[in-house]
Write a protein that holds these residues in place. Structure first.
Motif, PDB file in Angstrom:
ATOM      1  N   LYS A   1      27.591  82.063 -21.942  1.00 32.44           N
ATOM      2  CA  LYS A   1      27.641  83.492 -22.278  1.00 32.44           C
ATOM      3  C   LYS A   1      28.936  83.894 -22.976  1.00 32.44           C
ATOM      4  O   LYS A   1      28.929  84.717 -23.879  1.00 32.44           O
ATOM      5  N   SER A   2      30.062  83.301 -22.584  1.00 35.37           N
ATOM      6  CA  SER A   2      31.320  83.690 -23.229  1.00 35.37           C
ATOM      7  C   SER A   2      31.327  83.257 -24.695  1.00 35.37           C
ATOM      8  O   SER A   2      31.812  83.990 -25.558  1.00 35.37           O
TER       9      SER A   2
ATOM     10  N   VAL B   1      34.711  96.005 -26.945  1.00 30.44           N
ATOM     11  CA  VAL B   1      35.117  96.138 -25.550  1.00 30.44           C
ATOM     12  C   VAL B   1      34.194  95.259 -24.720  1.00 30.44           C
ATOM     13  O   VAL B   1      32.977  95.445 -24.724  1.00 30.44           O
ATOM     14  N   ILE B   2      34.782  94.301 -24.044  1.00 35.15           N
ATOM     15  CA  ILE B   2      34.021  93.377 -23.213  1.00 35.15           C
ATOM     16  C   ILE B   2      34.149  93.867 -21.779  1.00 35.15           C
ATOM     17  O   ILE B   2      35.237  93.858 -21.202  1.00 35.15           O
ATOM     18  N   VAL B   3      33.046  94.342 -21.226  1.00 30.93           N
ATOM     19  CA  VAL B   3      33.032  94.910 -19.877  1.00 30.93           C
ATOM     20  C   VAL B   3      32.482  93.855 -18.919  1.00 30.93           C
ATOM     21  O   VAL B   3      31.379  93.349 -19.115  1.00 30.93           O
ATOM     22  N   LEU B   4      33.270  93.536 -17.913  1.00 30.13           N
ATOM     23  CA  LEU B   4      32.922  92.496 -16.959  1.00 30.13           C
ATOM     24  C   LEU B   4      32.734  93.088 -15.572  1.00 30.13           C
ATOM     25  O   LEU B   4      33.260  94.160 -15.282  1.00 30.13           O
TER      26      LEU B   4
ATOM     27  N   THR C   1      38.600  85.845 -15.766  1.00 34.60           N
ATOM     28  CA  THR C   1      39.356  84.617 -16.011  1.00 34.60           C
ATOM     29  C   THR C   1      38.648  83.753 -17.044  1.00 34.60           C
ATOM     30  O   THR C   1      39.256  83.263 -17.993  1.00 34.60           O
ATOM     31  N   GLN C   2      37.344  83.559 -16.887  1.00 35.94           N
ATOM     32  CA  GLN C   2      36.573  82.698 -17.787  1.00 35.94           C
ATOM     33  C   GLN C   2      36.539  83.256 -19.205  1.00 35.94           C
ATOM     34  O   GLN C   2      36.810  82.540 -20.169  1.00 35.94           O
ATOM     35  N   ILE C   3      36.185  84.530 -19.331  1.00 29.78           N
ATOM     36  CA  ILE C   3      36.062  85.131 -20.667  1.00 29.78           C
ATOM     37  C   ILE C   3      37.418  85.154 -21.359  1.00 29.78           C
ATOM     38  O   ILE C   3      37.537  84.776 -22.530  1.00 29.78           O
ATOM     39  N   TYR C   4      38.440  85.587 -20.624  1.00 27.20           N
ATOM     40  CA  TYR C   4      39.777  85.619 -21.214  1.00 27.20           C
ATOM     41  C   TYR C   4      40.205  84.213 -21.650  1.00 27.20           C
ATOM     42  O   TYR C   4      40.698  84.020 -22.754  1.00 27.20           O
ATOM     43  N   LYS C   5      39.997  83.224 -20.795  1.00 26.91           N
ATOM     44  CA  LYS C   5      40.365  81.834 -21.113  1.00 26.91           C
ATOM     45  C   LYS C   5      39.626  81.351 -22.355  1.00 26.91           C
ATOM     46  O   LYS C   5      40.224  80.774 -23.266  1.00 26.91           O
TER      47      LYS C   5
END
Length: 186
Positions: free
Chosen positions: A107-108, A129-132, A139-143
């Motif tokens: 998904k990321s 804007v990525i809303v989590l 952590t996963q998306i940012y990484k």
């Protein structure tokens, strides 16, 4: 493309075999099939091949080693369905649909491919804007967004409602917000 005629897989020239994947559909409504004809029709026509090279390859920095990532079939079809819906958003009365992923399906990377294609194909300067809704996704998306070079620093993680407003007034391609924090902005 690797094939024995009945089953086919696709990957980048530097990918280990375990990262080659099937290309089961040419179009979303097709019946899944892993044969050579499906993968060739799904990836090798001029428009699809150019689209893959332009919008569906990422270069990820993993500990100083650059890895080339090619989108999977469901990512390619899903992103292009969203792009198609954006182009006809008025006909759809503002309803773009849902881009659903199961755990571990990429998904990321789908978000990255979609956001980058929006930046390339639509005129304007957009902030995505990525809303989590979970800490581990933050952590996963940012990484993942950092490792492919889309996000450069942690200052793009909104810490509060005011910080989000501040970030949106600035010129950023991406801002990430986790609505599950105690500081929930919504």
């Amino acid at each position: 493309i690797l094939s024995n005629g009945l089953q086919s897989k696709i990957g980048t020239i530097t990918s280990p075999f375990k990262f080659f994947h099937e290309w089961k559909k040419v179009n979303e409504d097709d019946k899944p099939d892993t044969n050579l004809v499906t993968i060739i029709k799904g990836t090798c026509s001029r428009d699809k091949l150019i689209d893959l090279f332009e919008n569906f390859i990422a270069y990820e920095d993993v500990g100083g080693k650059i890895i080339k990532i090619l989108a999977k079939n469901h990512q390619y079809l899903g992103v292009n369905n969203v792009i198609s819906n954006v182009k006809s958003v008025e006909d759809l009365k503002g309803k773009l649909g849902v881009f659903w992923h199961t755990q571990g399906s990429g998904k990321s990377y789908s978000m990255y491919f979609l956001a980058e294609k929006i930046h390339r194909k639509f005129y304007g300067s957009y902030t995505i804007v990525i809303v989590l809704d979970r800490e581990e996704l933050e952590t996963q998306i940012y990484k993942n967004f950092t490792s492919v070079g889309a996000v450069k620093d942690k200052s793009l993680l909104a810490k509060s409602r005011d910080h989000l407003r501040e970030l949106l007034k600035e010129n950023h391609k991406y801002v990430i917000e986790n609505v599950r924090h105690d500081r929930c902005i919504w």
